[in-house]
Design an enzyme around this catalytic site. Structure first.
Site, PDB file in Angstrom:
ATOM      1  N   LYS A 106      17.330 -42.414  28.297  1.00  0.00           N
ATOM      2  CA  LYS A 106      17.926 -43.854  28.077  1.00  0.00           C
ATOM      3  C   LYS A 106      19.115 -43.952  28.975  1.00  0.00           C
ATOM      4  O   LYS A 106      19.851 -42.812  29.494  1.00  0.00           O
ATOM      5  CB  LYS A 106      18.462 -44.070  26.499  1.00  0.00           C
ATOM      6  CG  LYS A 106      18.520 -45.622  26.300  1.00  0.00           C
ATOM      7  CD  LYS A 106      17.102 -46.198  26.133  1.00  0.00           C
ATOM      8  CE  LYS A 106      17.231 -47.577  25.378  1.00  0.00           C
ATOM      9  NZ  LYS A 106      16.064 -47.765  24.783  1.00  0.00           N
ATOM     10  N   ASN A 221      14.712 -60.351  24.179  1.00  0.00           N
ATOM     11  CA  ASN A 221      13.270 -60.299  24.598  1.00  0.00           C
ATOM     12  C   ASN A 221      12.792 -59.992  23.296  1.00  0.00           C
ATOM     13  O   ASN A 221      11.421 -60.958  22.964  1.00  0.00           O
ATOM     14  CB  ASN A 221      13.267 -59.358  25.608  1.00  0.00           C
ATOM     15  CG  ASN A 221      11.658 -59.097  25.925  1.00  0.00           C
ATOM     16  OD1 ASN A 221      10.979 -58.305  25.116  1.00  0.00           O
ATOM     17  ND2 ASN A 221      10.876 -59.702  26.660  1.00  0.00           N
TER      18      ASN A 221
END
Ligand code: GLU
Length: 418
Positions: A106, A221
């Site tokens: 990440k 999203n």
């Protein structure tokens, strides 16, 4: 993120529990407690006013035992190393659960992207990628979108990396725009996966889909795509929220109208209204009487302080890490099922994998094909987690961790890693 919760410790404590159930000795899994690599970079950017500002960026590779590291890049003002470490570790587990051949990684930049112009965002992205270029690559570590980033940002990433390498490298990042190697179905994939997880759990609980009430926290999203797909399946979405607070309508909100409103960049829910809807706070939203609650914003939202107020029958985690360990225990005692992030939001990385496969093969699939393969992946992962959790009499989260940890430890052993 509130400072009193350390998401990496949250991860470690569930993993330790899973290791205990699997009968592992410390030696078997100690390496998985540490990210393989943590990088911090300075990202100098010339702002529109001529001033040079230096942003802090991170990339963490938690594990590459099962394949290249994989995971998104987050642009948010609260990004910090502990958060990125936890998000990277969750990716290793998520990829194992949904059975894609990746480890976990990440990245993030400490920035509020809404305060930057498009040009500044592009220059920041290029500066960050230049900083982390030595450790990313199609076979090393493959970024993707996360909170605060989108397909356009991925487009800049593929260009910056390809420029640095002197060759087109479409497989270095996923979630790209379709004309530059993106996959059909990727933009909606996380939400579609949450939808499959929701359907699957309702079926197990014997609750019909049509007319069942849903509350969604977060209209990014994941939240918007989930809302759209669940509304298409005739579920009744009675509350949604974003950073400005929430809206509640017991008769069901007008989801197409809300999504239309939010489709304009910079618009938030505070400027939306509809008849019959009242404004509520995020705290009220989490305590709304509903069958399904979908936290799809950030981590540490359902905590020891508010878990007792939750009135949902089932929580399906769209965000990463929205429920703390303390909250998990309270919810389990209260008989509230939690479909964990590493399972329910794995649709994004599943389609990222499909995108990467298409890039490496230079052969592209139809949306129908992508969606069918995603459904397959989500439903088999769900069944596997459901059955081990019932067999071992543990929560779905612990069950998911059992599956993932076993796969990661096994891969390490077979490779001869300590
Ligand atoms: N950021 C997403 C996640 O948390 C997607 C990661 C990816 O596609 O690599 O799962």
């Amino acid at each position: 993120m509130e400072k009193k919760y350390n998401p990496y410790e949250n991860f470690l404590s569930i993993m330790e529990r899973a290791a205990g159930i699997l009968g592992y000795e410390k030696n078997d899994y100690i390496a998985v407690c540490y990210p393989e690599r943590e990088m911090k970079v300075a990202c100098p950017v010339k702002m529109d006013n001529g001033e040079v500002r230096v942003f802090e960026g991170f990339r963490v590779q938690h594990s590459t035992a099962r394949g290249p590291a994989k995971g998104g890049i987050r642009y948010h003002h609260n990004v910090n190393m502990d958060e990125v470490k936890a998000l990277a570790a969750w990716m290793s587990f998520k990829c194992a659960i949904v059975d894609v051949p990746y480890g976990g990684g990440k990245g993030g930049i400490v920035v509020d992207p809404s305060k930057l112009s498009d040009g500044e965002l592009e220059r920041l992205t290029r500066s960050f990628i230049t900083g982390i270029a030595p450790i990313i690559g199609p076979l090393k570590d493959v970024p993707a979108p996360d909170v605060g980033t989108n397909a356009q940002v991925m487009g800049w990433i593929v260009d910056q990396y390809s420029t640095l390498k002197g060759e087109t490298q479409l497989g270095v990042v996923t979630g790209k725009p379709i004309p530059v190697g993106g996959s059909q179905g990727r933009n909606a994939a996380t939400g579609r996966g949450v939808m499959f997880a929701t359907m699957a759990v309702l079926e197990k609980m014997g609750i019909p889909v049509e007319g069942t009430t849903v509350v969604i926290q977060g209209m990014g999203n994941v939240g918007t795509q989930t809302a759209r797909l669940l509304a298409e399946h005739k579920m009744k979405i009675i509350a949604v929220s974003d950073v400005t607070g929430g809206l509640y309508n017991p008769d069901g909100l007008n989801i197409p109208a809300i999504l239309e409103h939010l489709s304009v960049r910079g618009r938030l829910l505070d400027t939306y209204s509809e008849e019959g809807a009242q404004r509520i706070t995020n705290a009220q939203l989490l305590a709304t009487e509903t069958t399904v609650l979908i936290p799809a914003a950030l981590e540490n939202q359902i905590t020891g302080d508010n878990a007792a107020d939750v009135k949902a029958k089932v929580i399906v985690e769209g965000a990463n890490g929205p429920t703390t360990v303390e909250a998990d225990e309270i919810l389990a005692k209260r008989g509230i099922l939690v479909v964990p992030d590493v399972l329910s939001n794995a649709g994004g990385v599943a389609v990222s994998y499909f995108e990467w496969v298409q890039n490496l093969q230079n052969y592209y699939w139809t949306e129908e094909d992508v969606n069918a393969k995603l459904k397959d992946k989500m439903l088999s992962a769900f069944e596997a987690v459901w059955s081990i959790s019932h067999e071992k009499n543990v929560t779905l989260r612990t069950g998911a961790y059992l599956i993932a940890l076993k796969k990661i430890v096994e891969a390490r052993k077979l490779r001869g890693m300590n």
